[in-house]
Motif scaffolding. Structure first.
Motif, mmCIF file in Angstrom:
data_model
loop_
_atom_site.group_PDB
_atom_site.id
_atom_site.type_symbol
_atom_site.label_atom_id
_atom_site.label_comp_id
_atom_site.label_asym_id
_atom_site.label_seq_id
_atom_site.Cartn_x
_atom_site.Cartn_y
_atom_site.Cartn_z
ATOM 1 N N PRO A 101 0.810 -1.228 0.000
ATOM 2 C CA PRO A 101 0.000 0.000 0.000
ATOM 3 C C PRO A 101 0.841 1.275 0.000
ATOM 4 O O PRO A 101 0.417 2.297 -0.550
ATOM 5 C CB PRO A 101 -0.853 -0.122 1.261
ATOM 6 N N GLY A 102 2.021 1.238 0.587
ATOM 7 C CA GLY A 102 2.889 2.411 0.556
ATOM 8 C C GLY A 102 3.337 2.747 -0.853
ATOM 9 O O GLY A 102 3.462 3.921 -1.222
ATOM 10 N N LYS A 103 3.557 1.728 -1.671
ATOM 11 C CA LYS A 103 3.910 1.962 -3.067
ATOM 12 C C LYS A 103 2.721 2.541 -3.832
ATOM 13 O O LYS A 103 2.895 3.362 -4.724
ATOM 14 C CB LYS A 103 4.396 0.661 -3.719
ATOM 15 N N CYS A 104 1.510 2.114 -3.480
ATOM 16 C CA CYS A 104 0.306 2.692 -4.085
ATOM 17 C C CYS A 104 0.234 4.185 -3.790
ATOM 18 O O CYS A 104 -0.054 4.988 -4.679
ATOM 19 C CB CYS A 104 -0.960 2.003 -3.560
ATOM 20 N N GLU B 4 -5.292 2.961 5.110
ATOM 21 C CA GLU B 4 -5.166 3.630 6.402
ATOM 22 C C GLU B 4 -3.721 3.555 6.857
ATOM 23 O O GLU B 4 -2.907 2.853 6.254
ATOM 24 C CB GLU B 4 -6.103 2.996 7.441
ATOM 25 N N ILE B 5 -3.421 4.275 7.905
ATOM 26 C CA ILE B 5 -2.079 4.250 8.488
ATOM 27 C C ILE B 5 -2.177 3.525 9.819
ATOM 28 O O ILE B 5 -2.941 3.923 10.704
ATOM 29 C CB ILE B 5 -1.528 5.674 8.691
ATOM 30 N N SER B 6 -1.404 2.473 9.950
ATOM 31 C CA SER B 6 -1.370 1.690 11.176
ATOM 32 C C SER B 6 -0.258 2.228 12.074
ATOM 33 O O SER B 6 0.868 2.440 11.626
ATOM 34 C CB SER B 6 -1.093 0.222 10.827
ATOM 35 N N VAL B 7 -0.589 2.476 13.339
ATOM 36 C CA VAL B 7 0.383 2.984 14.310
ATOM 37 C C VAL B 7 0.603 1.889 15.350
ATOM 38 O O VAL B 7 -0.344 1.414 15.973
ATOM 39 C CB VAL B 7 -0.126 4.278 14.990
ATOM 40 N N ASN B 8 1.869 1.471 15.508
ATOM 41 C CA ASN B 8 2.218 0.374 16.408
ATOM 42 C C ASN B 8 3.417 0.756 17.273
ATOM 43 O O ASN B 8 4.238 1.568 16.862
ATOM 44 C CB ASN B 8 2.604 -0.883 15.608
ATOM 45 N N ALA B 9 3.509 0.131 18.432
ATOM 46 C CA ALA B 9 4.674 0.295 19.301
ATOM 47 C C ALA B 9 4.838 -0.968 20.135
ATOM 48 O O ALA B 9 3.841 -1.558 20.576
ATOM 49 C CB ALA B 9 4.516 1.510 20.207
ATOM 50 N N ASP B 10 6.052 -1.368 20.317
ATOM 51 C CA ASP B 10 6.367 -2.534 21.142
ATOM 52 C C ASP B 10 5.571 -3.764 20.713
ATOM 53 O O ASP B 10 5.088 -4.544 21.543
ATOM 54 C CB ASP B 10 6.122 -2.239 22.630
ATOM 55 N N GLY B 11 5.397 -3.923 19.406
ATOM 56 C CA GLY B 11 4.710 -5.093 18.883
ATOM 57 C C GLY B 11 3.206 -5.107 19.063
ATOM 58 O O GLY B 11 2.558 -6.120 18.849
ATOM 59 N N MET C 227 4.860 3.549 12.048
ATOM 60 C CA MET C 227 3.682 3.860 11.238
ATOM 61 C C MET C 227 3.867 3.212 9.876
ATOM 62 O O MET C 227 4.966 3.231 9.325
ATOM 63 C CB MET C 227 3.539 5.373 11.087
ATOM 64 N N ALA C 228 2.775 2.655 9.346
ATOM 65 C CA ALA C 228 2.848 2.021 8.033
ATOM 66 C C ALA C 228 1.492 2.096 7.350
ATOM 67 O O ALA C 228 0.446 2.027 8.005
ATOM 68 C CB ALA C 228 3.276 0.564 8.181
ATOM 69 N N PHE C 229 1.527 2.245 6.033
ATOM 70 C CA PHE C 229 0.293 2.182 5.262
ATOM 71 C C PHE C 229 -0.167 0.735 5.231
ATOM 72 O O PHE C 229 0.647 -0.190 5.203
ATOM 73 C CB PHE C 229 0.524 2.662 3.828
ATOM 74 N N ARG C 230 -1.473 0.548 5.217
ATOM 75 C CA ARG C 230 -2.031 -0.781 5.051
ATOM 76 C C ARG C 230 -3.430 -0.658 4.449
ATOM 77 O O ARG C 230 -4.035 0.413 4.481
ATOM 78 C CB ARG C 230 -2.083 -1.550 6.365
ATOM 79 N N TYR C 231 -3.874 -1.775 3.890
ATOM 80 C CA TYR C 231 -5.254 -1.820 3.412
ATOM 81 C C TYR C 231 -6.148 -1.927 4.628
ATOM 82 O O TYR C 231 -5.792 -2.579 5.603
ATOM 83 C CB TYR C 231 -5.461 -3.025 2.484
ATOM 84 N N LYS C 232 -7.291 -1.294 4.560
ATOM 85 C CA LYS C 232 -8.231 -1.363 5.688
ATOM 86 C C LYS C 232 -8.652 -2.814 5.891
ATOM 87 O O LYS C 232 -8.849 -3.552 4.931
ATOM 88 C CB LYS C 232 -9.445 -0.483 5.437
ATOM 89 N N VAL C 233 -8.790 -3.169 7.146
ATOM 90 C CA VAL C 233 -9.224 -4.507 7.502
ATOM 91 C C VAL C 233 -10.738 -4.546 7.433
ATOM 92 O O VAL C 233 -11.409 -3.663 7.991
ATOM 93 C CB VAL C 233 -8.717 -4.863 8.916
#
Length: 128
Positions: free
Chosen positions: A39-42, A73-80, A120-126
């Motif tokens: 999705p980031g390449k998109c 969407e943008i997924s925000v994660n920390a510590d797994g 933070m990473a782009f991803r397709y909506k779940v």
């Protein structure tokens, strides 16, 4: 949800005549959407088209912009662990760097996360 070939072509075919110099980006985006590629390449391909488009071409980009906002969407994660997701909101006059900096600032300054590293990473909506 993976878009159909007809949906992909309805988004991209109107762009081909007016953004002929960006044919590689259009073809790359088509392949990414067909294969549900990164999705980031998109997003990068979209901004390449968006940046190349003149004001008269922007209305032709509107369906693609709407699709991107509805499906990414943008997924925000920390510590797994996941912290939140942010909507992808593409603004006129913004390039990829400005978009990313705005998103990073939103997480960095508007949140109180205590993790040392927030990813933070782009991803397709779940699908719900």
């Amino acid at each position: 949800m993976q878009p159909t070939l007809e949906e992909i072509d309805s988004l991209l075919l109107p762009l081909a005549p007016v953004l002929a110099k960006e044919a590689d980006a259009i073809l790359d985006l088509r392949e990414l959407l067909m294969s549900k590629g990164h999705p980031g390449k998109c997003v990068r391909c979209f901004f390449q088209l968006f940046t190349a488009a003149g004001k008269d071409v922007l209305p032709r980009l509107a369906p693609l912009k709407a699709w991107m906002e509805a499906n990414l969407e943008i997924s925000v994660n920390a510590d797994g662990r996941p912290l939140e997701t942010l909507p992808v909101k593409l603004r006129q006059g913004e390039d990829l760097e400005s978009f990313c900096l705005r998103s990073i600032k939103q997480v960095r300054f508007d949140r109180g996360y205590v993790a040392k590293r927030v990813n933070m990473a782009f991803r397709y909506k779940v699908a719900a």
